[in-house]
Design a protein around this motif. Sequence first.
Motif, PDB file in Angstrom:
ATOM      1  N   ASN A  83       0.822  -1.217   0.000  1.00  0.00           N
ATOM      2  CA  ASN A  83       0.000   0.000   0.000  1.00  0.00           C
ATOM      3  C   ASN A  83       0.853   1.261   0.000  1.00  0.00           C
ATOM      4  N   ALA A  87       0.854   4.256  -2.783  1.00  0.00           N
ATOM      5  CA  ALA A  87       0.693   5.664  -2.390  1.00  0.00           C
ATOM      6  C   ALA A  87       1.800   6.523  -3.001  1.00  0.00           C
ATOM      7  N   ARG A  90       1.154   6.890  -6.650  1.00  0.00           N
ATOM      8  CA  ARG A  90       0.018   7.810  -6.828  1.00  0.00           C
ATOM      9  C   ARG A  90       0.468   9.262  -6.759  1.00  0.00           C
ATOM     10  N   LYS A  91       1.427   9.560  -5.884  1.00  0.00           N
ATOM     11  CA  LYS A  91       1.929  10.938  -5.737  1.00  0.00           C
ATOM     12  C   LYS A  91       2.629  11.415  -7.008  1.00  0.00           C
ATOM     13  N   ASP A  99      -5.912  15.322  -5.221  1.00  0.00           N
ATOM     14  CA  ASP A  99      -6.173  14.487  -4.051  1.00  0.00           C
ATOM     15  C   ASP A  99      -7.278  13.450  -4.289  1.00  0.00           C
ATOM     16  N   LYS A 100      -7.642  13.264  -5.561  1.00  0.00           N
ATOM     17  CA  LYS A 100      -8.708  12.306  -5.890  1.00  0.00           C
ATOM     18  C   LYS A 100      -8.280  10.894  -5.497  1.00  0.00           C
ATOM     19  N   LYS A 101      -9.191  10.169  -4.838  1.00  0.00           N
ATOM     20  CA  LYS A 101      -8.923   8.795  -4.420  1.00  0.00           C
ATOM     21  C   LYS A 101      -9.024   7.878  -5.637  1.00  0.00           C
ATOM     22  N   LEU A 102      -7.978   7.097  -5.867  1.00  0.00           N
ATOM     23  CA  LEU A 102      -7.954   6.161  -6.985  1.00  0.00           C
ATOM     24  C   LEU A 102      -7.775   4.746  -6.454  1.00  0.00           C
ATOM     25  N   SER A 103      -8.395   3.798  -7.151  1.00  0.00           N
ATOM     26  CA  SER A 103      -8.183   2.395  -6.787  1.00  0.00           C
ATOM     27  C   SER A 103      -6.816   1.957  -7.298  1.00  0.00           C
ATOM     28  N   LYS A 104      -6.379   0.809  -6.851  1.00  0.00           N
ATOM     29  CA  LYS A 104      -5.064   0.310  -7.266  1.00  0.00           C
ATOM     30  C   LYS A 104      -5.011   0.068  -8.771  1.00  0.00           C
ATOM     31  N   GLU A 106      -6.782   1.601 -11.015  1.00  0.00           N
ATOM     32  CA  GLU A 106      -6.782   2.912 -11.675  1.00  0.00           C
ATOM     33  C   GLU A 106      -5.397   3.544 -11.618  1.00  0.00           C
ATOM     34  N   ILE A 107      -4.700   3.380 -10.492  1.00  0.00           N
ATOM     35  CA  ILE A 107      -3.331   3.895 -10.367  1.00  0.00           C
ATOM     36  C   ILE A 107      -2.429   3.225 -11.392  1.00  0.00           C
TER      37      ILE A 107
END
Length: 124
Positions: A83, A87, A90-91, A99-104, A106-107
Amino acid sequence: MMLSPDQTETDIGSWTQSDPETVLNDLKGGCLSDEPMDGESGKIKSLNQAPLSREEKRRRRRATAKYRSAHATRERIRVEAFNVAFAELRKLLPTLPPDKKLSKIEILRLAICYISYLNHVLDV
């Protein structure tokens, strides 16, 4: 204590002077098994038992609470590291809003697209 007609006081006396384990063994007699018992654990040893296979030894070891606890701890550490890696990835990816939450998944898909875009920019 009442005695039945066929019991004598000497029969009862031998029971009261023996330790409980001896009395239990005497009571069991040969009812359960004629196989020898392992001393402290009370498990029956089989004289004709084949040695355990490697797979059977592995199964028995994995069945212990200590092994399961250690395995669960290792798994939690692995998932946490996984995880953290997502993260960090994602950054590095540009999205709106940032700051949009993305699923794995989608990342990963966004990372593939972003890498393709960067390759295209370098080729031009």
